[in-house]
Scaffold this motif. Structure first.
Motif, PDB file in Angstrom:
ATOM      1  N   GLY A  27       0.838  -1.318   0.063  1.00  0.00           N
ATOM      2  CA  GLY A  27       0.105  -0.095  -0.046  1.00  0.00           C
ATOM      3  C   GLY A  27       0.764   1.283   0.052  1.00  0.00           C
ATOM      4  N   ILE A  28       2.123   1.283  -0.578  1.00  0.00           N
ATOM      5  CA  ILE A  28       2.921   2.329  -0.611  1.00  0.00           C
ATOM      6  C   ILE A  28       2.610   3.445  -1.356  1.00  0.00           C
ATOM      7  N   ILE A  32       1.623   7.274  -0.765  1.00  0.00           N
ATOM      8  CA  ILE A  32       2.383   8.456  -1.160  1.00  0.00           C
ATOM      9  C   ILE A  32       1.560   9.490  -1.980  1.00  0.00           C
ATOM     10  N   LYS A  33       0.432   8.781  -2.639  1.00  0.00           N
ATOM     11  CA  LYS A  33      -0.592   9.672  -3.160  1.00  0.00           C
ATOM     12  C   LYS A  33      -1.458  10.517  -2.289  1.00  0.00           C
ATOM     13  N   LYS A  34      -1.790   9.920  -0.930  1.00  0.00           N
ATOM     14  CA  LYS A  34      -2.337  10.505  -0.016  1.00  0.00           C
ATOM     15  C   LYS A  34      -1.675  11.536   0.541  1.00  0.00           C
ATOM     16  N   HIS A  35      -0.384  11.392   0.741  1.00  0.00           N
ATOM     17  CA  HIS A  35       0.613  12.536   1.274  1.00  0.00           C
ATOM     18  C   HIS A  35       1.122  13.333   0.322  1.00  0.00           C
TER      19      HIS A  35
END
Length: 60
Positions: A27-28, A32-35
């Motif tokens: 789920g990396i 990354i997309k979320k942050h």
């Protein structure tokens, strides 16, 4: 942290494929997309409210 040990006779392409699979499974990419951009507390509440509404309509 995701890491892949490359075997002695293993092609780099197959090791890269294994690495990509492990990263996706961990789920990396989603993290990354979320942050990627700062999300204000108001935006978080709004996003969660929309998700709750979506969940409620799916249950019915």
């Amino acid at each position: 942290m995701t890491q892949v040990v490359v075997g002695q006779n293993e092609a780099i392409e197959s090791a890269l494929r294994r690495f990509k699979r492990q990263v996706a499974k961990a789920g990396i990419y989603a993290d990354i997309k979320k942050h990627q951009f700062f999300e204000t507390p108001q935006e978080k509440r709004k996003r969660k409210a929309v998700a709750r509404r979506r969940q409620r309509t799916r249950r019915r």
